[in-house]
Design an enzyme around this catalytic site. Structure first.
Site, PDB file in Angstrom:
ATOM      1  N   SER A  78     -30.449 -65.196 100.120  1.00 47.34           N
ATOM      2  CA  SER A  78     -31.468 -64.376  99.477  1.00 47.34           C
ATOM      3  C   SER A  78     -32.821 -65.075  99.447  1.00 47.34           C
ATOM      4  CB  SER A  78     -30.995 -63.985  98.075  1.00 47.34           C
ATOM      5  OG  SER A  78     -31.622 -62.797  97.660  1.00 47.34           O
TER       6      SER A  78
ATOM      7  N   LYS B  11     -43.923 -48.330  80.086  1.00 46.13           N
ATOM      8  CA  LYS B  11     -44.200 -49.652  79.552  1.00 46.13           C
ATOM      9  C   LYS B  11     -42.951 -50.372  79.072  1.00 46.13           C
ATOM     10  CE  LYS B  11     -47.210 -52.821  78.947  1.00 46.13           C
ATOM     11  NZ  LYS B  11     -47.854 -53.411  80.119  1.00 46.13           N
TER      12      LYS B  11
END
Length: 289
Positions: free
Chosen positions: A119, A171
């Site tokens: 990764s 948010k």
């Protein structure tokens, strides 16, 4: 008499200094004898540089600095990046990748997968001239993940309620105080998929692979070293000895002189990496793993 004292005062001052600091001077002498070069060979600057990328990738300023310094050092003819990392945060992984890309423009760079190169740590390695994988290494896991815990049930049991004031619908995306809504998951998927496209596109460009066949070498597949070679993620199979010899060959170095490994420095980096793992267990972020 005063005239004689004035003449010998510098000598007396030196003798007094020696008496007062005798133990410290002996200590410094011992340190010098231990660490002083034992031969002319020790005075030669190294011409090949080995740099380590180990543990979760979170803070990489030291690694990037080492790569940049080795790249600009005229004595260094080639760089070996020794990688053993499960991945980590996206931005730091890209920082290392671009440092390797800059270095490659000046001198050969070999990546040696000594353990895990997966990764984010694979992303960090893609721009090297070649990737040499240890036969027992694990390679790949080209994917992106964002995860977090839903602690709402625990909070309910111990009598804690969260409260917030925010502007903007998204948010509180990813907040752990309740189950994520569908629109929040969709928003996170937008970020994840965009990052995955960036990751796989860079891998395809750097390694000369077909982006339309990314499911074969990406898609978070985990490969053995030989399997990774078959799909084009690494160039050869070998151990550290082979990786070093290959770098010397590419660099045109006849008598390789490697930098000495600072064991204390590596120990501190491992401790820092373990701390980072613990922190990211409780404070997750967008990571490659």
């Amino acid at each position: 008499m005063q005239f004689i004292k004035n003449i010998f005062s510098p000598i007396l001052a030196v003798m007094k200094f020696i008496q007062e600091h005798f133990k410290a001077m002996i200590f410094l002498l011992i340190v010098f004898l231990i660490f002083a070069p034992t031969s002319n060979e020790d005075l030669k600057p190294n011409n090949l540089e080995e740099i380590y990328l180990t543990g979760p990738i979170m803070e990489v300023s030291d690694v990037v600095k080492q790569i940049d310094e080795a790249s600009s050092n005229e004595h260094i003819k080639g760089i070996l990046l020794n990688v053993d990392s499960p991945g980590g945060a996206v931005a730091p992984s890209i920082e290392v990748a671009y440092a390797i890309k800059r270095a490659r423009e000046k001198k050969p760079v070999i990546v040696y997968a000594s353990g895990t190169i997966a990764s984010g740590s694979y992303y960090a390695s893609i721009w090297a001239n070649e990737i040499v994988a240890n036969p027992g290494s694990m390679v790949g896991s080209i994917g992106v993940i964002m995860q977090g815990a839903d602690v709402s049930e625990l909070m309910s049991k111990i009598g804690i309620k969260s409260q917030s004031v925010q502007a903007g619908k998204y948010k509180k995306v990813g907040a752990p105080d309740r189950e994520w809504t569908k629109y929040e998951i969709d928003e996170l998927n937008k970020v994840i998929n965009g990052t995955y496209d960036l990751f796989t596109t860079d891998v395809a460009n750097a390694r000369g692979l077909d982006i339309n066949k990314r499911d074969d070498y990406a898609n978070a597949h985990i490969f053995t070293a030989h399997q990774a070679k078959d799909v084009g993620l690494v160039d050869s199979i070998g151990v550290g000895y082979d990786a070093k010899n290959r770098l010397a060959q590419l660099s045109g170095v006849v008598k390789p002189v490697w930098n000495e490994d600072d064991k204390i420095d590596r120990l501190m980096k491992k401790l820092s990496a373990q701390t980072a793992v613990m922190l990211y267990t409780y404070f997750p972020d967008l990571v490659m793993k």
